[in-house]
Every structure is written in structure tokens, then in C-alpha cells.
Design a protein around this motif. Structure first.
Motif, PDB file in Angstrom:
ATOM      1  N   VAL A 213       0.640  -1.177  -0.410  1.00 48.59           N
ATOM      2  CA  VAL A 213       0.194   0.103   0.163  1.00 48.59           C
ATOM      3  C   VAL A 213       0.644   1.408   0.066  1.00 48.59           C
ATOM      4  O   VAL A 213       0.247   2.062  -0.485  1.00 48.59           O
ATOM      5  CB  VAL A 213      -0.794   0.183   0.957  1.00 48.59           C
ATOM      6  CG1 VAL A 213      -1.605   1.342   1.917  1.00 48.59           C
ATOM      7  CG2 VAL A 213      -1.712  -1.051   0.789  1.00 48.59           C
ATOM      8  N   GLY A 214       1.336   1.288   0.741  1.00 45.84           N
ATOM      9  CA  GLY A 214       2.577   2.226   1.115  1.00 45.84           C
ATOM     10  C   GLY A 214       3.128   2.558  -0.635  1.00 45.84           C
ATOM     11  O   GLY A 214       3.408   4.211  -1.101  1.00 45.84           O
ATOM     12  N   LEU A 215       3.584   1.493  -1.576  1.00 43.97           N
ATOM     13  CA  LEU A 215       4.068   1.705  -3.141  1.00 43.97           C
ATOM     14  C   LEU A 215       3.427   2.187  -3.592  1.00 43.97           C
ATOM     15  O   LEU A 215       3.197   3.454  -4.369  1.00 43.97           O
ATOM     16  CB  LEU A 215       4.520   0.510  -3.384  1.00 43.97           C
ATOM     17  CG  LEU A 215       6.098  -0.024  -2.627  1.00 43.97           C
ATOM     18  CD1 LEU A 215       6.001  -1.768  -3.542  1.00 43.97           C
ATOM     19  CD2 LEU A 215       7.591   0.716  -3.111  1.00 43.97           C
ATOM     20  N   TYR A 216       2.450   2.190  -3.793  1.00 41.69           N
ATOM     21  CA  TYR A 216       0.912   2.756  -4.299  1.00 41.69           C
ATOM     22  C   TYR A 216       0.773   3.596  -3.867  1.00 41.69           C
ATOM     23  O   TYR A 216       0.694   4.492  -4.779  1.00 41.69           O
ATOM     24  CB  TYR A 216      -0.720   1.407  -4.279  1.00 41.69           C
ATOM     25  CG  TYR A 216      -1.828   2.872  -4.338  1.00 41.69           C
ATOM     26  CD1 TYR A 216      -1.958   2.120  -5.939  1.00 41.69           C
ATOM     27  CD2 TYR A 216      -2.464   2.911  -3.725  1.00 41.69           C
ATOM     28  CE1 TYR A 216      -2.950   2.626  -5.922  1.00 41.69           C
ATOM     29  CE2 TYR A 216      -3.340   3.239  -4.161  1.00 41.69           C
ATOM     30  CZ  TYR A 216      -4.350   3.278  -5.152  1.00 41.69           C
ATOM     31  OH  TYR A 216      -5.282   3.735  -6.087  1.00 41.69           O
ATOM     32  N   GLN A 217       0.681   4.394  -2.871  1.00 44.85           N
ATOM     33  CA  GLN A 217       0.476   5.693  -1.937  1.00 44.85           C
ATOM     34  C   GLN A 217       1.644   6.778  -2.325  1.00 44.85           C
ATOM     35  O   GLN A 217       1.459   7.786  -2.676  1.00 44.85           O
ATOM     36  CB  GLN A 217       0.337   5.475  -0.614  1.00 44.85           C
ATOM     37  CG  GLN A 217      -1.013   4.772   0.081  1.00 44.85           C
ATOM     38  CD  GLN A 217      -2.444   6.194  -0.204  1.00 44.85           C
ATOM     39  OE1 GLN A 217      -3.608   5.396  -1.147  1.00 44.85           O
ATOM     40  NE2 GLN A 217      -2.212   7.353  -0.981  1.00 44.85           N
ATOM     41  N   MET A 218       2.681   5.689  -2.537  1.00 40.71           N
ATOM     42  CA  MET A 218       4.220   6.928  -3.780  1.00 40.71           C
ATOM     43  C   MET A 218       3.831   7.154  -4.830  1.00 40.71           C
ATOM     44  O   MET A 218       4.174   8.174  -5.235  1.00 40.71           O
ATOM     45  CB  MET A 218       5.235   6.241  -3.178  1.00 40.71           C
ATOM     46  CG  MET A 218       5.786   5.796  -1.773  1.00 40.71           C
ATOM     47  SD  MET A 218       7.216   5.260  -2.170  1.00 40.71           S
ATOM     48  CE  MET A 218       7.898   5.035   0.170  1.00 40.71           C
ATOM     49  N   ALA A 219       2.990   6.680  -5.104  1.00 44.61           N
ATOM     50  CA  ALA A 219       2.562   6.463  -6.775  1.00 44.61           C
ATOM     51  C   ALA A 219       0.992   7.642  -6.950  1.00 44.61           C
ATOM     52  O   ALA A 219       0.979   8.821  -7.683  1.00 44.61           O
ATOM     53  CB  ALA A 219       2.326   5.993  -7.947  1.00 44.61           C
ATOM     54  N   TYR A 220       0.044   7.355  -6.932  1.00 44.40           N
ATOM     55  CA  TYR A 220      -0.564   7.833  -6.204  1.00 44.40           C
ATOM     56  C   TYR A 220      -1.240   9.637  -6.380  1.00 44.40           C
ATOM     57  O   TYR A 220      -1.569  10.292  -7.364  1.00 44.40           O
ATOM     58  CB  TYR A 220      -2.006   7.105  -5.017  1.00 44.40           C
ATOM     59  CG  TYR A 220      -3.074   7.704  -5.752  1.00 44.40           C
ATOM     60  CD1 TYR A 220      -4.415   6.961  -6.885  1.00 44.40           C
ATOM     61  CD2 TYR A 220      -4.573   8.565  -4.607  1.00 44.40           C
ATOM     62  CE1 TYR A 220      -5.064   7.797  -7.502  1.00 44.40           C
ATOM     63  CE2 TYR A 220      -5.612   8.808  -5.658  1.00 44.40           C
ATOM     64  CZ  TYR A 220      -5.901   8.214  -7.076  1.00 44.40           C
ATOM     65  OH  TYR A 220      -7.631   8.461  -7.124  1.00 44.40           O
TER      66      TYR A 220
ATOM     67  N   GLY B 251      -3.020   5.833   3.019  1.00 42.71           N
ATOM     68  CA  GLY B 251      -3.390   4.612   2.742  1.00 42.71           C
ATOM     69  C   GLY B 251      -4.060   4.038   3.131  1.00 42.71           C
ATOM     70  O   GLY B 251      -5.614   3.633   3.282  1.00 42.71           O
ATOM     71  N   MET B 252      -4.571   4.391   4.760  1.00 41.08           N
ATOM     72  CA  MET B 252      -5.701   3.881   5.741  1.00 41.08           C
ATOM     73  C   MET B 252      -5.851   5.029   6.472  1.00 41.08           C
ATOM     74  O   MET B 252      -7.405   4.750   6.836  1.00 41.08           O
ATOM     75  CB  MET B 252      -4.712   2.894   6.559  1.00 41.08           C
ATOM     76  CG  MET B 252      -4.318   1.803   6.035  1.00 41.08           C
ATOM     77  SD  MET B 252      -3.353   0.522   7.389  1.00 41.08           S
ATOM     78  CE  MET B 252      -2.912  -0.225   5.617  1.00 41.08           C
TER      79      MET B 252
ATOM     80  N   PRO C  62     -10.447  -0.377  17.209  1.00 39.68           N
ATOM     81  CA  PRO C  62     -11.247  -0.704  15.849  1.00 39.68           C
ATOM     82  C   PRO C  62     -11.646  -0.730  14.970  1.00 39.68           C
ATOM     83  O   PRO C  62     -11.923  -2.438  14.468  1.00 39.68           O
ATOM     84  CB  PRO C  62     -12.108  -0.817  17.489  1.00 39.68           C
ATOM     85  CG  PRO C  62     -11.856  -0.240  18.786  1.00 39.68           C
ATOM     86  CD  PRO C  62     -11.065   0.325  18.221  1.00 39.68           C
ATOM     87  N   ILE C  63     -11.614   0.502  14.784  1.00 40.36           N
ATOM     88  CA  ILE C  63     -12.114   0.298  13.350  1.00 40.36           C
ATOM     89  C   ILE C  63     -10.680   0.076  12.130  1.00 40.36           C
ATOM     90  O   ILE C  63     -10.935  -0.589  11.372  1.00 40.36           O
ATOM     91  CB  ILE C  63     -12.401   1.728  13.163  1.00 40.36           C
ATOM     92  CG1 ILE C  63     -14.125   2.542  14.111  1.00 40.36           C
ATOM     93  CG2 ILE C  63     -12.250   2.425  11.619  1.00 40.36           C
ATOM     94  CD1 ILE C  63     -14.142   3.492  14.091  1.00 40.36           C
ATOM     95  N   SER C  64      -9.555  -0.052  13.045  1.00 39.82           N
ATOM     96  CA  SER C  64      -7.830   0.417  12.426  1.00 39.82           C
ATOM     97  C   SER C  64      -9.052  -1.332  11.520  1.00 39.82           C
ATOM     98  O   SER C  64      -8.159  -1.706  11.031  1.00 39.82           O
ATOM     99  CB  SER C  64      -6.834   0.601  12.236  1.00 39.82           C
ATOM    100  OG  SER C  64      -6.379   0.019  12.219  1.00 39.82           O
TER     101      SER C  64
ATOM    102  N   GLY D 256      -4.429   2.240  13.887  1.00 42.09           N
ATOM    103  CA  GLY D 256      -5.268   2.791  14.892  1.00 42.09           C
ATOM    104  C   GLY D 256      -4.581   4.729  15.539  1.00 42.09           C
ATOM    105  O   GLY D 256      -5.842   5.052  15.867  1.00 42.09           O
ATOM    106  N   LEU D 257      -3.455   4.517  15.662  1.00 43.22           N
ATOM    107  CA  LEU D 257      -3.104   5.667  16.540  1.00 43.22           C
ATOM    108  C   LEU D 257      -2.931   7.340  15.585  1.00 43.22           C
ATOM    109  O   LEU D 257      -3.673   8.125  15.551  1.00 43.22           O
ATOM    110  CB  LEU D 257      -1.531   5.686  16.951  1.00 43.22           C
ATOM    111  CG  LEU D 257      -0.834   6.856  17.651  1.00 43.22           C
ATOM    112  CD1 LEU D 257      -2.004   6.993  18.550  1.00 43.22           C
ATOM    113  CD2 LEU D 257       0.093   6.655  17.604  1.00 43.22           C
ATOM    114  N   ALA D 258      -2.985   6.650  13.931  1.00 45.99           N
ATOM    115  CA  ALA D 258      -2.840   7.599  12.735  1.00 45.99           C
ATOM    116  C   ALA D 258      -4.579   8.679  12.538  1.00 45.99           C
ATOM    117  O   ALA D 258      -5.017   9.329  12.800  1.00 45.99           O
ATOM    118  CB  ALA D 258      -2.557   7.147  12.180  1.00 45.99           C
ATOM    119  N   ILE D 259      -5.216   7.116  12.487  1.00 46.49           N
ATOM    120  CA  ILE D 259      -6.804   7.179  12.602  1.00 46.49           C
ATOM    121  C   ILE D 259      -7.331   8.618  13.888  1.00 46.49           C
ATOM    122  O   ILE D 259      -7.975   8.815  13.544  1.00 46.49           O
ATOM    123  CB  ILE D 259      -7.704   6.169  12.414  1.00 46.49           C
ATOM    124  CG1 ILE D 259      -7.280   5.019  11.351  1.00 46.49           C
ATOM    125  CG2 ILE D 259      -8.652   6.005  13.015  1.00 46.49           C
ATOM    126  CD1 ILE D 259      -7.909   3.724  11.219  1.00 46.49           C
TER     127      ILE D 259
END
Length: 533
Positions: free
Chosen positions: A40-47, A284-285, A348-350, A360-363
Motif C-alpha cells: 500500500v505504501g508503494l501504491y500511495q507513493m505513486a498516487y 493509505g489507511m 477497533p476500526i483499523s 489506529g493511532l494515526a486514525i
């Protein structure tokens, strides 16, 4: 062919936005489980790079189309409105093609010059390039229909675009995964192209379906001197350039994260792989969940632009104030409880959505920004509708500077790490929202209603207590996180609605403005003595 009312248009876009986000959430869940944090990190580096190129090529012109078309229609100049669309379509097709080639052939340059630190992201960047042309042309049709205040074509096209995008993303990611994580991320990126093509076909269908009606309106309109093509292009550029710059700030902020966050995490003591994984958790999350909570405010902003432009053209300042107040009030009733609920249930959502508690912490931190982002979106729509399109970009530039400084300093602190980057994003939302509010007050005379906002805060506080109690109760009996999370969200939502009714935070006129069901629902609540006129 009848245009939608302001709130009906927002409601249509909101429903479509919810469907799109549900599909997108399923995509995030599947993609996260398929690729993991690193993929996901690779995808987010492009997006973010794709979003930046897309913003330059198309973001401002659709808003400019919406503003000018609404202005023409306020004067019953249907022929002029159609000319604006045709001229802008040609401009967008050309710029879309240009940026498609620039992104495709520039992917290697971005890697070579270390703008993207992980070389594996090259394939994901190149795979996104074809989507730019389709999305750019598609956006011209959306701008035209929104200027006509017909939101259904935009809504339907958004659903089809997202559906085809997700199907192709997951399919290509799954097929290419055996070849390596970088190829799977590229397969996911490629899905944007087929999705945009599907959305464009839907809009072409609506355009040809309504073309006889457009032609009839143009043939029967009074004789009106038409604005020259050069003048139209000049006005589009004048309106679109600031809006494009404002929209560029969003991917620029993402690129700030791309350039600063992984590097500063390495300074804080993380490896390249760990930094990429944490970057995936944040962008990404966590960020998509914040965007999910602001679907309605984004829809209100889109619907506000032509509605405010129409009222401004007719010189009806009272209608501008009323529409601004209504949009802000509805925004607060959504964003304040969303912020409280997401902050309390972040982990819990994460775990429920992404199969890991690590986001969770970032959310939890980014949840604070939901309320601020809602204010920013609504006020941006008002200012753009008034024709003050340069103001939001200046405000966003100032807030971006704040974010850069905070990201650079806080992310490198070992005790903060990714939390520092999250707080920098919240500060970015907050500064932009406050500056926008200042100018809305200056031009419209509107300021946040403290009484209504306090009622929403009280209801949200009660909701928060119910959410925590319900989660602990359900979890202790079932030991199932998903059931406990969904159950507590349901209980909290019910508590919020009941308390809001009891404190008078919702009035009959609010319910009655809902399309189709509003009148009947208001009558039922009045009979139950839960609502008063």
C-alpha cells in the motif's frame, strides 16, 4: 430537464459519494490484505503524483465551467452555457493528453532524482498515466452538468467509475502479485484508467439523452449577444487558475508527506521498510477514513458553487447567506459526531477494516481534522461560487507552509514519529479552515452559529459515552471486534440523533428539506413530540 435544488443536489451527490466510498472501502480492505502495509505504501507513493498531474490538467476548469454556466443560466442564456462547455472540452482534452505523456515519460526521472525514494514505485507511477486523459475529459462533462445544477449524471458516473476502477485494481494486483510487490502495486494503479473510461461513457449517455432538450432551450431563448470565444477562454483561465492551484495544494500536501515523512522517519530511527509501512498506515489507511467522514461536506461544496453563483449573479445576498448557513449547519451535524466516534474507536476500526490495529493511532489523531476539513470544504465552495477563487489557494498555501514546518520537526522526534506527521495534517486543515471563515464572514456576513454548534457538541459527547459503553459491553460478551465496533457505532448514532432532537438541534425545516421523505418524516417526528416547528 429540470435542475436540482441546492439541497437535493447535495443529497444526490452524498448518496453517490457513500456508494463510492463503500466500494472504495472494500477496495482498501482487499488491497491492504493483498499487498500489506508495504505494498500500500508503494501504491500511495505513486498516487499523490497522479493527483498532482491531474489537478494541473483538469481540477480548476470544471469548477470554472460550473460557475460560468450557472451565471449564463441565471440570465437564461442557454446558448452561451453550451458554448462555454464546448470550448472548455477542447482545452481539457488537449491538456489531458499532454499530462498523460508527461507523467508516463517522467516516471523514471522522478525515481532517478530521488523525488520518490523507493525505486519500486516506478511501475505504479507509469501505470497511472493513461487515466489522466480520460479523467480530464470526464471532468468537463461533470462541470457542465453541475453548472446546470443537474447532479444525477455526475453521481451515476462516479459510481460506475469507482466500480470499474476497483474491479480492475484488485484483478490486476492479484494477477501480478506473483511477479513481485512492485508489479502488484502497478496493477492496482492501472485500475484508474478503465474506471475513468467507464465514467466518461456514462456522462456521454446522459449528454446525448438530454441533447434534444438542450437544443430546444437554445432555439427558443431570447436573442442574446454572445460572448466571444476569446473572452470565454480568458474568464475560464481567470477562474480556473486559482482553483487549479487550490486543488493542486491537496496533492502537493500529499507529496509533502511523500518527500518529508519517510525521510524524517528514517532520521527518527526507522528503516526504509518500516518508514514505508508507517507511511502506508497514515496516507493509505487513516486519510481515506477522514475523507469518508466528509462525503456530505464535499457534496455540499460542489452543490454550493453553482447555487451561490446563480444567487450572486441575480444580486440575491439573502439567498447566499441562507445557503451558506444551511450548508455549514448540516456540515457540523455530520463532522462533529464523526470526529468523536472515529477518535474513540480508531483502533477497533483499523482492526475491523484493515486487519491490523497499527493504523489506529494515526486514525485517532486525524479524526480531529474531520470537523476542520468540513468547514474548509464548505467555505471553499462559497468563496468559489462568489467568484473569489484566488482566496482559497492563498489560504491553503499558508496552511501548507505550517504543515511543512510541523512535519519536518515533529516526525523526526522518536517519541512522535508518524504521530507528528498526523498532527501536522490536522494543523493544515485547521489553518485553512480559519482563514476561509474569515473571508466568508467578510463577503457574506456569516459566522459559525455558537448555539447550534454547542448543541451538536453536547449530543456528540453523550454519543461518545454510549459508544464506549456499548463497545465494552458487546466485546465482553462476544469477544468479536467487528460486531462490537458496528454495534457501538449503531448505538452511538441512535443516541446522537435522540439527544439532538431533545436539545432542539434539529428543527422541522431541516427534515422537510430532505428530498422525497423529508415531509413525511417531519410529520411523524412532530406527532411523536420529538420535533417542533
Amino acid at each position: 430537464m429540470s435542475k436540482d435544488t441546492f439541497l437535493k443536489g447535495a443529497f444526490i451527490l452524498t448518496v453517490a459519494g457513500i456508494v463510492v466510498k463503500i466500494i472504495g472501502s472494500v477496495n482498501r480492505i482487499l488491497l491492504s490484505r493483498l499487498l500489506g502495509g508495504e505494498g500500500v505504501g508503494l501504491y500511495q507513493m505513486a498516487y499523490p503524483i497522479y493527483l498532482l498531474a491531474l489537478s494541473v490538467s483538469s481540477a480548476g476548469i470544471p469548477v470554472a465551467i460550473s460557475i460560468i454556466v450557472a451565471e449564463k443560466l441565471a440570465r437564461s442564456d442557454y446558448r452561451g452555457a453550451n458554448r462555454v462547455f464546448r470550448i472548455s472540452l477542447g482545452v481539457l482534452a488537449a491538456t489531458g493528453l499532454l499530462f498523460t505523456f508527461l507523467l508516463y515519460y517522467g516516471a523514471g526521472w522522478l525515481i532517478e532524482h530521488n523525488f520518490v525514494r523507493d525505486h519500486r514505485a516506478y511501475y505504479a507511477i507509469a501505470a497511472l498515466a493513461p487515466a489522466i486523459f480520460f479523467v480530464t475529459v470526464l471532468s468537463s462533462y461533470r462541470g457542465y452538468f453541475q453548472g446546470l445544477q443537474m447532479m444525477t449524471p455526475t453521481a451515476v458516473s462516479q459510481i460506475f467509475e469507482q466500480l470499474f476502477r476497483v474491479v480492475t485494481m484488485i484483478a490486476f494486483a492479484y494477477i501480478l502479485l506473483p511477479r513481485g510487490l512492485e508489479f502488484a502495486a502497478a496493477g492496482a494503479s492501472f485500475g484508474a484508467g478503465p474506471g475513468a473510461a467507464a465514467g466518461l461513457l456514462v456522462l456521454l449517455y446522459f449528454y446525448w439523452r438530454h441533447k434534444p432538450g438542450f437544443k430546444h432551450q437554445m432555439d427558443t431563448q431570447p436573442q442574446i449577444t454572445q460572448e466571444s470565444s476569446l473572452s470565454i477562454v480568458g474568464r475560464i483561465v481567470k477562474l480556473a487558475l486559482p482553483v487549479s492551484l487550490a486543488n493542486i495544494m491537496l496533492p502537493v500536501v500529499s507529496n509533502i508527506d511523500l518527500l518529508i515523512v519517510p525521510a524524517r522517519l528514517e532520521v527518527a530511527g526507522y528503516t526504509v521498510e518500516q518508514a514505508t509501512e508507517l507511511f502506508g498506515y497514515l496516507t493509505g489507511m487513516a486519510v481515506p477514513l477522514v475523507n469518508l467522514a466528509t462525503i456530505l461536506t464535499a457534496s455540499l461544496a460542489a452543490s454550493l458553487v453553482p447555487a451561490v453563483s446563480e444567487a450572486y449573479t441575480l444580486g440575491n445576498r439573502q439567498r447566499i447567506y441562507q445557503r451558506t448557513a444551511t450548508a455549514m449547519r448540516i456540515s457540523n451535524l455530520i463532522t462533529i459526531p464523526s470526529f468523536v466516534g472515529m477518535a474513540l474507536l480508531a483502533t477497533p476500526i483499523s482492526l475491523m477494516l484493515y486487519g491490523t490495529p497499527n493504523a489506529g493511532l494515526a486514525i485517532a489523531i486525524l479524526a480531529v481534522g474531520i470537523f476542520l476539513l468540513g468547514i474548509h470544504q464548505v467555505t471553499t465552495g462559497v468563496l468559489q461560487g462568489l467568484g473569489h477563487t484566488a482566496i482559497p489557494v492563498v489560504n491553503m498555501a499558508i496552511s501548507a507552509v505550517v504543515k511543512i514546518i510541523m512535519s519536518w520537526v515533529l516526525t523526526a522526534i522518536p517519541s512522535l514519529g508518524i504521530m507528528g506527521a498526523a498532527w501536522a495534517t490536522v494543523a493544515d486543515f485547521g489553518v485553512a479552515a480559519l482563514l476561509n471563515m474569515f473571508f466568508v464572514y467578510r463577503y457574506v456576513g456569516f459566522s459559525l452559529n455558537i448555539k447550534d454548534t454547542f448543541k451538536a457538541i453536547v449530543a456528540s459527547a453523550v454519543m461518545g459515552a454510549v459508544v464506549l459503553l456499548a463497545y465494552d459491553l458487546i466485546m465482553s460478551h462476544t469477544l468479536h471486534n467487528t460486531l462490537a465496533t458496528l454495534g457501538s457505532i449503531t448505538a452511538g448514532g441512535a443516541a446522537f440523533g435522540i439527544v439532538l432532537l431533545l436539545v432542539g438541534g434539529i428543527e422541522a425545516r431541516d427534515i422537510e428539506q430532505l428530498p422525497r421523505i423529508g415531509g413525511k418524516m417531519a410529520d411523524i417526528l412532530i406527532k411523536l413530540k420529538l420535533l417542533r416547528r
